[in-house]
Design an enzyme around this catalytic site. Structure first.
Site, PDB file in Angstrom:
ATOM      1  N   LYS A   6       0.844  -1.209   0.000  1.00 52.24           N
ATOM      2  CA  LYS A   6       0.000   0.000   0.000  1.00 52.24           C
ATOM      3  C   LYS A   6       0.872   1.249   0.000  1.00 52.24           C
ATOM      4  O   LYS A   6       1.923   1.284   0.664  1.00 52.24           O
ATOM      5  CB  LYS A   6      -0.914  -0.031   1.226  1.00 52.24           C
ATOM      6  CG  LYS A   6      -1.949   1.090   1.274  1.00 52.24           C
ATOM      7  CD  LYS A   6      -2.836   0.940   2.501  1.00 52.24           C
ATOM      8  CE  LYS A   6      -3.886   2.031   2.604  1.00 52.24           C
ATOM      9  NZ  LYS A   6      -4.747   1.878   3.799  1.00 52.24           N
ATOM     10  N   SER A  54      -9.591   1.807   2.953  1.00 55.69           N
ATOM     11  CA  SER A  54      -8.753   2.557   2.052  1.00 55.69           C
ATOM     12  C   SER A  54      -7.736   1.702   1.284  1.00 55.69           C
ATOM     13  O   SER A  54      -7.155   2.190   0.319  1.00 55.69           O
ATOM     14  CB  SER A  54      -7.992   3.627   2.839  1.00 55.69           C
ATOM     15  OG  SER A  54      -7.120   3.035   3.785  1.00 55.69           O
ATOM     16  N   SER A  80      -9.594  -0.597   7.139  1.00 53.26           N
ATOM     17  CA  SER A  80      -9.079  -0.394   5.783  1.00 53.26           C
ATOM     18  C   SER A  80      -8.381  -1.591   5.163  1.00 53.26           C
ATOM     19  O   SER A  80      -8.039  -1.546   3.983  1.00 53.26           O
ATOM     20  CB  SER A  80      -8.135   0.811   5.767  1.00 53.26           C
ATOM     21  OG  SER A  80      -8.862   2.012   5.821  1.00 53.26           O
TER      22      SER A  80
END
Lengths: 493, 98
Positions: free
Chosen positions: A79, A154, A178
């Site tokens: 990420k 996210s 997330s």
């Protein structure tokens, strides 16, 4: 949509160790899948092909491949709010558009020590603030199962990359859900470790009392292997806990005998999609057939979790993001007259709408006259929510509930309605507030073919219980074998 | 007391947060933040007493030895600076005084 079914991390490592393939071949396939799919999905940001292949070639040159580590030759996506040395790390923000970290996050360092190969960075909501991966300065991410829908967020890029078979495993970060929510919406596994289990060194801060790095994977076993590689104390993060790191993979029994599961069915009565509720109830029944003892429980103060989370997380975010002023960190606006004007212009140009909204809310709840009414009361309510979970977990080993109240929603559907977007996290923020480990496992599909996730929440530092139950459930069901293209993955786990 | 929905002091809070908002952003955020506050107000209503700021049983703090360790080379540290000088190797910031 891809050239062929990718293997799980476990299968790839085995093939590499047995000489059936090379690390270069594995990475070339991953890079080809990214090249073929990413324009449509928007899952990946920076990819340094030459560096990936150099590292793969170095692994292939080892005289004894067993020395390469427990994740040898496994391609992993990271990420974009997790620092990678020499590879752009933007956190999905214009404020960090030009940031190239001079060091690796501890989790990345440990993955590489375990033999994994970072193939690239994954798109995400800006500074991890969002539940749909639409709040990135570098474009939205699409759900591999239905391109008109969000992958969740996210860590939507990480979830989409795994679900679409670009990589077998990825790292995400989970502040209020997330990792788990996008895993559920994309039909893959997502694991939030206990707060303190994984070092946050090199994770770009959002809400420091809840931020945790966790794996997304095709299988629970792969998620456990990645967690094992990245877990453990770290001198660079004072909140990383000196708890022993068990070998979760070795302890997998394939059943859930003796596991006591609490099921707060009352949480399904309002605001939960009927197909999601049905899939989760069925999943709990499956766990019972695998030997678990299921009992209905009441989870006190669960209704407070979302408002408490959005008060505390935004307060912490407003503090953490104060550093992006064009001097200490981040984009610097050109042509602003004077220092204060430059601060204001740099921040206003650098941040997107959702980040600004949260900074303003967080600043407000910490401001004179409102601190007692909002922030302190939210802290008190956080203690109540935590007590509710710990009280329930005194009588059971884990708690089962949906990961998300709905399947993947349409792109744009909740963008103008922040409260509706925040309610996407209704089942995930509780474990975040309480610092508990939680796992999302695919547990079926809606009639229109959208994945549903089952969430298992455990006691602090007892990832073993949720991993064992999740693995037992996965072995009894075939959901993980279904790919976003609708074809089955080949081979075993 | 929690703010009334129509009273969210958007201009004052944005200034505290060092953000410049366009008129359209200000209008949008004022309305959205009023809705968000109405949503989170249930927290303010549930608990009468504010929480203690400390606890009797605080979380353990894990400390490490205060030892000298290598730091980033200057070139690596300056690579992300918005502006830097070549000699000496320093971050250049806007003029603050005079």
């Amino acid at each position: 949509m891809t050239e062929g079914p990718p293997g799980t991390a476990r299968r790839l490592r085995t093939a590499f160790l047995e000489g059936a393939t090379t690390a270069v071949a594995i990475c070339e396939e991953a890079l080809a899948r990214i090249a073929a799919s990413n324009r449509e999905l928007g899952a990946m940001l920076a990819v340094d092909e030459a560096a990936v292949l150099r590292r793969a070639a170095a692994l292939d040159r080892l005289a004894d491949r067993r020395l390469a580590g427990p994740l040898a030759a496994v391609p992993v996506a990271v990420k974009d709010n997790i620092c990678t040395a020499g590879l752009a790390t933007t956190a999905g923000s214009r404020a960090l558009a030009d940031f190239v970290p001079p060091y690796n996050a501890t989790a990345v360092e440990r993955l590489e020590q375990a033999g994994a190969i970072v193939v690239g960075k994954t798109n995400c909501d800006e500074f991890a603030m969002g539940s749909s991966s639409e709040h990135s300065a570098f474009g939205q991410v699409r759900n591999p199962w239905d391109r008109s829908r969000t992958p969740g967020g996210s860590s939507g890029g990480s979830a989409a990359a795994v679900a679409a078979g670009l990589v077998p495993v990825a790292l995400g970060s989970d502040t209020g859900g997330s990792v788990r929510q996008p895993a559920a919406l994309c039909g893959c596994v997502g694991l939030r470790p206990t707060y303190g289990r994984v070092s946050r060194h090199g994770l770009i801060a959002f809400a420091s009392s809840m931020d945790q790095i966790g794996p997304l994977a095709m299988t629970v076993r792969d998620a456990a292997a990645v967690l094992h590689a990245i877990a453990g104390p770290d001198a660079l993060d004072a909140t990383s806990a000196p708890a022993p790191v068990p070998d979760w993979e070795a302890a997998l029994s394939g059943d859930a005998r003796g596991v006591r599961i609490g099921f707060p069915r009352h949480l399904l009565e309002h605001g939960v999609d009927a197909e999601v509720a049905r899939a989760v109830e069925t999943a709990v029944d499956v766990l019972a057939t695998r030997g678990a003892e299921v009992r209905e429980i009441a989870l006190a103060h669960a209704d407070l979790a979302v408002p408490v989370y959005y008060l505390i997380a935004t307060a912490e975010a407003s503090s953490n993001l104060a550093r992006y002023d064009g001097v200490r960190y981040g984009h610097r606006a050109a042509g602003a007259g004077g220092l204060r004007a430059m601060y204001d212009a740099s921040r206003s140009e650098g941040f997107g709408a959702e980040v600004k909204r949260r900074i303003i809310l967080g600043t407000f709840v910490l401001s004179a006259g409102y601190y007692d009414a909002y922030y302190l009361k939210a802290q008190a309510a956080r203690a109540q929510v935590t007590a509710g979970f710990l009280s329930a977990l005194a009588a059971v080993d884990l708690i089962a509930m949906p990961t998300s109240p709905t399947p993947a929603f349409r792109l744009g559907e909740r963008l103008q309605d922040p409260v509706a977007m925040y309610l996407s996290d209704v089942f995930t923020v509780g474990a975040s507030l309480a610092g508990l480990p939680a796992l999302s496992v695919p547990c079926g599909f809606t009639g229109s073919g959208l994945p549903v996730g089952l969430q298992l929440i455990g006691r602090p530092f007892d990832e073993a219980a949720i991993i064992r139950a999740g693995d037992a459930y996965e072995r009894e069901t075939a959901f993980w074998r279904l790919r976003a293209s609708g074809t089955r993955r080949s081979g075993g786990t | 007391m929690p703010a009334e929905r129509e009273d969210f002091p958007i201009a004052r809070v944005a200034a505290l947060a060092r953000l410049q908002l366009s008129p359209s952003e200000e209008s949008l955020f004022r309305a959205q933040l009023a809705e968000i506050l109405a949503f989170v107000d249930r927290v303010a209503g549930v608990f009468e007493a504010p929480a203690p700021e400390g606890t009797a049983d605080p979380e353990p703090v894990f400390e490490r030895p205060d030892a000298v360790a290598p730091s980033l080379p200057a070139d690596a540290a300056l690579a992300n600076a918005p502006d830097a000088t070549a000699t000496p190797r320093l971050v250049r910031v806007p003029k603050v005084i005079g």
